[in-house]
Design a protein around this motif. Structure first.
Motif, PDB file in Angstrom:
ATOM      1  N   TRP A  18       0.944  -1.163  -0.014  1.00 40.98           N
ATOM      2  CA  TRP A  18       0.001  -0.018   0.009  1.00 40.98           C
ATOM      3  C   TRP A  18       0.936   1.038  -0.033  1.00 40.98           C
ATOM      4  O   TRP A  18       0.323   2.287  -0.264  1.00 40.98           O
ATOM      5  N   GLY A  19       2.142   1.061   0.312  1.00 41.05           N
ATOM      6  CA  GLY A  19       3.051   2.250   0.258  1.00 41.05           C
ATOM      7  C   GLY A  19       3.128   2.928  -0.965  1.00 41.05           C
ATOM      8  O   GLY A  19       3.148   4.152  -1.223  1.00 41.05           O
ATOM      9  N   TRP A  20       3.060   2.200  -2.245  1.00 38.19           N
ATOM     10  CA  TRP A  20       2.906   2.930  -3.530  1.00 38.19           C
ATOM     11  C   TRP A  20       1.660   3.791  -3.618  1.00 38.19           C
ATOM     12  O   TRP A  20       1.788   4.622  -4.257  1.00 38.19           O
ATOM     13  N   ALA A  21       0.531   3.332  -3.199  1.00 37.35           N
ATOM     14  CA  ALA A  21      -0.811   4.107  -2.985  1.00 37.35           C
ATOM     15  C   ALA A  21      -0.282   5.382  -2.286  1.00 37.35           C
ATOM     16  O   ALA A  21      -0.996   6.461  -2.562  1.00 37.35           O
ATOM     17  N   VAL A  22       0.131   5.123  -1.176  1.00 35.52           N
ATOM     18  CA  VAL A  22       0.492   6.505  -0.380  1.00 35.52           C
ATOM     19  C   VAL A  22       1.630   7.363  -1.161  1.00 35.52           C
ATOM     20  O   VAL A  22       1.311   8.484  -1.207  1.00 35.52           O
ATOM     21  N   VAL A  23       2.328   6.871  -1.970  1.00 35.75           N
ATOM     22  CA  VAL A  23       3.131   7.575  -2.819  1.00 35.75           C
ATOM     23  C   VAL A  23       2.412   8.227  -3.779  1.00 35.75           C
ATOM     24  O   VAL A  23       2.689   9.461  -4.127  1.00 35.75           O
ATOM     25  N   ALA A 191      -6.510  12.900  -2.397  1.00 33.67           N
ATOM     26  CA  ALA A 191      -5.075  12.101  -2.061  1.00 33.67           C
ATOM     27  C   ALA A 191      -4.861  12.055  -0.680  1.00 33.67           C
ATOM     28  O   ALA A 191      -4.331  10.912  -0.422  1.00 33.67           O
ATOM     29  N   GLY A 192      -5.425  12.605   0.251  1.00 31.98           N
ATOM     30  CA  GLY A 192      -5.330  12.409   1.668  1.00 31.98           C
ATOM     31  C   GLY A 192      -5.990  11.196   2.133  1.00 31.98           C
ATOM     32  O   GLY A 192      -5.435  10.534   3.174  1.00 31.98           O
ATOM     33  N   ALA A 193      -7.084  10.948   1.481  1.00 36.25           N
ATOM     34  CA  ALA A 193      -7.882   9.729   1.652  1.00 36.25           C
ATOM     35  C   ALA A 193      -7.008   8.394   1.731  1.00 36.25           C
ATOM     36  O   ALA A 193      -7.021   7.232   1.901  1.00 36.25           O
ATOM     37  N   LEU A 194      -6.137   8.460   0.730  1.00 37.73           N
ATOM     38  CA  LEU A 194      -5.116   7.375   0.469  1.00 37.73           C
ATOM     39  C   LEU A 194      -3.936   6.965   1.442  1.00 37.73           C
ATOM     40  O   LEU A 194      -3.558   6.111   1.534  1.00 37.73           O
ATOM     41  N   MET A 195      -3.707   7.974   2.190  1.00 39.33           N
ATOM     42  CA  MET A 195      -2.742   8.019   3.206  1.00 39.33           C
ATOM     43  C   MET A 195      -3.330   7.202   4.619  1.00 39.33           C
ATOM     44  O   MET A 195      -3.062   7.765   5.615  1.00 39.33           O
ATOM     45  N   ARG A 196      -3.347   5.910   4.269  1.00 35.05           N
ATOM     46  CA  ARG A 196      -3.718   5.182   5.408  1.00 35.05           C
ATOM     47  C   ARG A 196      -2.428   4.740   6.339  1.00 35.05           C
ATOM     48  O   ARG A 196      -1.309   4.551   5.797  1.00 35.05           O
ATOM     49  N   PRO A 197      -2.570   4.957   7.518  1.00 34.20           N
ATOM     50  CA  PRO A 197      -1.546   4.599   8.449  1.00 34.20           C
ATOM     51  C   PRO A 197      -0.868   3.445   8.365  1.00 34.20           C
ATOM     52  O   PRO A 197      -1.659   2.327   8.152  1.00 34.20           O
TER      53      PRO A 197
END
Length: 447
Positions: A18-23, A191-197
């Motif tokens: 999921w880190g790539w979605a965060v990127v 974009a913020g919604a993608l930033m799952r902890p």
């Protein structure tokens, strides 16, 4: 002084998934944060004539916005440490949207300072820093590449907004354009919604013990120290970064802010001037991920601070050569080389800070750095406009000044990072000697 920065997050970063979605989310958020103030320069000449203000007065719009973005760093740090990146980025998108809608009803230049500059700048701060921070929680081995890809959002968004803003102005005027831009910037909320902890339960048992120790330490800290690590002001690498950047930022943004006005001053039409920004952004777009790939290699990453120092020097040389460029062809060549230089520096700007202080202290470090850097960010373009462009009636002296600022900063970085790497090597040898129980060797190294 602390030894080399290590990642002590208390868990093993996934370095993917999921880190790539965060990127991707950071790509959008960072893109708007940096491209938005630059793209607004398309409206400068028209707003300047509408309100009958000088070059320096109109330059304050972008400067206040950028300075507010940097000044909001500590506030953003506290909110990220308390609530996480996702809600802060979403709030930032709403704040910038509100700022642009209010600015569309502006009746004087002060109104734009307050709406676009102050409110919009704080909204961008809530977009920028959380996006940078969360990448460090998802990546370690691939962190330079992830940071390079995320920072590529700036030229991608800029290459889109630059011609779009010219079209919007021709179709709706600057007031109508500001209303439309307010709706476009709401994409930051997505974009913020993608930033799952990050899931911190994937590490080993020892990792979990480190997390518990880290939490128990934080419980004993005061309020300020709990959210902002002020002990960084005793960190050698952080101080080198801070001092060098204070000089660097006097010449960092002004060349971009004044590129389109400089072209118009030379008699180039508006669309061609706007296309210079697109050319600059196109080159910038490709060099940032390439810089991340190069910085992630085994030859560069151990001494990545030298790579950053070279990028700063390269920027200075480009600005000193800019006044020699004549006509549209000359400015196009400058835009290409400047795009290379600016992209290299931007891709490394926050990666080198994370390399110096470690990912676990990055949120506090970037907050403290940005609040101090907001002074040069605020004063750089207006000083260039007031003292040089308005006085001489020519932009070339502004480019000379920016080139000197970047050269001085680059030389400073080369010298001080050589010293810092030397001291870190000595500290590593001393630590290794103590751990192996060789006091004689430790004394020799200490001497």
């Amino acid at each position: 002084m602390p030894p080399a920065a290590v990642t002590n997050l208390g868990y093993t970063p996934p370095d993917g998934g999921w880190g790539w979605a965060v990127v991707f989310g950071a790509f959008i958020s960072i893109g708007f944060s940096y491209a938005f103030p630059k793209s607004l320069t398309i409206y400068f000449k028209e707003i300047q004539e509408y309100f009958s203000v000088s070059y320096s007065e109109i330059a304050w719009v972008s400067s206040v916005m950028l300075a507010s973005m940097y000044a909001g760093g500590p506030v953003s740090s506290v909110l990220v440490n308390r609530y996480g990146s996702r809600p802060v980025v979403i709030a930032g998108g709403v704040l910038v949207c509100t700022a642009m809608v209010l600015a569309s009803f502006g009746t004087n230049i002060i109104h734009l300072y307050l709406c676009v500059g102050l409110i919009g700048g704080f909204g961008l701060a809530f977009n920028l820093q959380p996006s940078l921070t969360i990448i460090g929680t998802y990546f370690q081995a691939k962190r330079p590449l992830a940071n390079g890809l995320a920072m590529t959002g700036s030229p991608v968004v800029l290459s889109t907004l630059a011609p779009l803003n010219q079209f919007l102005f021709d179709s709706f005027g600057w007031r109508g354009s500001f209303l439309i831009l307010g709706s476009i910037v709401l994409n930051c909320c997505v974009a913020g919604a993608l930033m799952r902890p990050v899931n911190k339960n994937t590490g080993t048992h020892s990792d979990n013990l480190q997390t518990e120790e880290h939490q128990s330490e934080k419980k004993g800290q005061g309020f300020i120290q709990k959210f902002i690590d002020v002990s960084l002001f005793r960190h050698r690498g952080f101080l080198i970064y801070l001092i060098g950047n204070m000089v660097l930022f006097f010449g960092f943004f002004a060349p971009v802010v004044f590129l389109a006005p400089y072209a118009k001053h030379q008699g180039i039409d508006e669309y061609s001037a706007a296309f210079l920004l697109s050319m600059f952004a196109l080159v910038d777009m490709f060099i940032r991920p390439a810089t991340g790939l190069i910085g992630n290699t085994k030859w560069i990453r151990p001494r990545i601070q030298y790579f950053f120092s070279f990028a700063v020097l390269y920027n200075g040389i480009c600005h000193l050569m800019c006044p020699l460029a004549s006509g549209y062809t000359g400015l196009a060549v400058y835009a290409v080389f400047f795009g290379l230089a600016f992209g290299m520096l931007s891709a490394l700007l926050f990666e080198v800070l994370m390399d110096l202080v470690g990912a676990h202290r990055f949120s506090s470090a970037v907050g403290l750095a940005t609040i101090i850097e907001c002074g040069p960010v605020l004063l750089g373009p207006p000083i260039s406009g007031l003292s040089l462009v308005d006085y001489f009636g020519d932009y070339k002296y502004m480019y000379y000044a920016c080139g000197v600022f970047m050269l001085v900063s680059g030389i400073f970085f080369f010298i001080m990072h050589y010293y810092n790497y030397k001291k870190l090597d000595e500290e590593h040898r001393l630590t290794a000697a103590v751990e192996t129980g060789s006091p004689e060797e430790a004394k020799i190294d200490e001497n």
